[in-house]
Enzyme design. Structure first.
Site, PDB file in Angstrom:
ATOM      1  N   HIS A  51     102.731 -90.702 -20.872  1.00  0.00           N
ATOM      2  CA  HIS A  51     103.969 -91.343 -20.445  1.00  0.00           C
ATOM      3  C   HIS A  51     103.601 -92.268 -19.282  1.00  0.00           C
ATOM      4  CE1 HIS A  51     105.686 -87.414 -22.038  1.00  0.00           C
ATOM      5  NE2 HIS A  51     106.226 -88.345 -22.813  1.00  0.00           N
ATOM      6  N   ASP A  54     102.986 -90.362 -16.250  1.00  0.00           N
ATOM      7  CA  ASP A  54     101.754 -89.564 -16.236  1.00  0.00           C
ATOM      8  C   ASP A  54     100.631 -90.367 -15.594  1.00  0.00           C
ATOM      9  OD1 ASP A  54     102.753 -87.285 -17.628  1.00  0.00           O
ATOM     10  OD2 ASP A  54     102.551 -88.362 -19.532  1.00  0.00           O
TER      11      ASP A  54
END
Length: 347
Positions: A51, A54
């Site tokens: 993501h 992340d």
């Protein structure tokens, strides 16, 4: 005879997660996010699913320079670990502005937030040498159908896809369909909807799909058929293999853990189509059982990969001449018995 596919595997850091249980106490200690990447190669994985946050935690509160600095650090970390970023996905379901949808929100300011976040996601992806953007349209839907104009909502999704293609001329967009959860009924619930959006876009060759096994099952469909449909259109960007016990919440069970025959047919379709020969990953999206102790917990990833490879062997050792004889004779009872005995090691 063609060279067998040498499969390579990926997963996201969220697949090594904390042990929180929504109905009880935590059963596992938190494992630091930044330490997860060192686990990939020893487990037999080289691809990382991301993501946007992340890569850059807390990105909404950072300046462009700070985002670029953090992205650079992650790029160096990936190089040091010998890892490849498979895709980056904008996380458009945690922010307050996306509670009632992101691209399809009734609020213009919320839609502006979603578009700004999407542009940042693309920039982050390119900064770590990744050209694939996954769109899981998690909150694009409603709890009651009168809440939104569905025709307008689909147009807004298409407009966003086109805007992304225009923003960066090299990215690919992989749409990940899911029929429900967190919304009651989601827009773009199946790969057919995603492929239709792709063909309606301004550059359909750069718009594909990512099929998750559990999502297809939640829609009442067979994952292998969904994969076959995407493959027939050359629009399978990636897969999220896992398993699902019925039409429940999204369980992310170990691949093959609930229905080995359904898993076998997914591997069969991928293998027969030559998926992976162009570098596509076998992505896993599996979670450890809520009751599993330990830290870090990684066996669910290792075992799912192992089951996949065992099923590859089953697919490659099947007697295709015999299968064709059963098909020609329309003897599907005999075909089913052969498949079941083959899976049980009795053939």
């Amino acid at each position: 005879m063609s060279t067998p596919t040498n499969y390579r595997f990926s997963f996201g850091p969220w697949n090594i997660s904390e042990g929180a249980d929504p109905f009880g106490t935590e059963v596992r200690a938190v494992f630091p996010h930044e330490e997860k990447f060192a686990l990939y190669r020893p487990l037999g994985f080289e691809g990382v699913q991301f993501h946007d946050d992340d890569v850059v935690p807390g990105m909404d509160d950072l300046t462009p320079d700070q985002i670029a600095k953090k992205s650079g650090e992650v790029k160096a970390m990936l190089a040091n670990q010998g890892l490849i970023p498979e895709f980056v996905a904008p996380r458009l379901w945690f922010a307050e502005q996306t509670t009632d949808g992101a691209y399809t929100s009734n609020s213009a300011s919320d839609r502006d937030y979603a578009w700004d976040r999407t542009k940042k996601c693309i920039d982050i992806a390119r900064s770590i040498d990744c050209k694939a953007i996954v769109l899981w349209l998690s909150r694009e839907g409603t709890y009651i159908r009168e809440a939104k104009d569905a025709r307008l909502a689909y147009q807004r999704i298409l407009d966003t896809v086109n805007a992304m293609l225009d923003y960066d001329k090299e990215i690919e967009i992989w749409i990940e369909p899911k029929p429900n959860e967190p919304t009651d009924q989601a827009y773009v619930p199946t790969i057919g909807h995603a492929v239709a959006l792709a063909y309606a876009s301004s550059d359909h060759k750069r718009v594909k799909g990512l099929i998750e096994s559990a999502h297809a099952i939640l829609a009442g469909l067979d994952p292998s058929d969904e994969m076959a449909f995407a493959l027939a259109h050359d629009k399978l960007g990636s897969v999220h293999l896992n398993d699902q016990n019925g039409l429940k919440y999204d369980q992310d069970k170990n691949f093959g853990g609930a229905n080995l025959r359904v898993a076998f047919n997914q591997v069969r379709v991928l293998e027969e189509a030559g998926y992976g020969k162009r570098g596509e990953f076998i992505g896993l999206d599996v979670k450890a059982m809520r009751t599993q102790r330990g830290c870090p917990v990684t066996d669910h990833l290792k075992y799912s990969r192992e089951i996949f490879m065992h099923l590859v062997d089953k697919v490659r050792s099947v007697d295709n001449n015999l299968i064709q004889q059963f098909r020609d004779a329309r003897d599907y009872e005999a075909l089913e018995l052969y498949v079941m005995k083959h899976l049980m090691g009795l053939q």
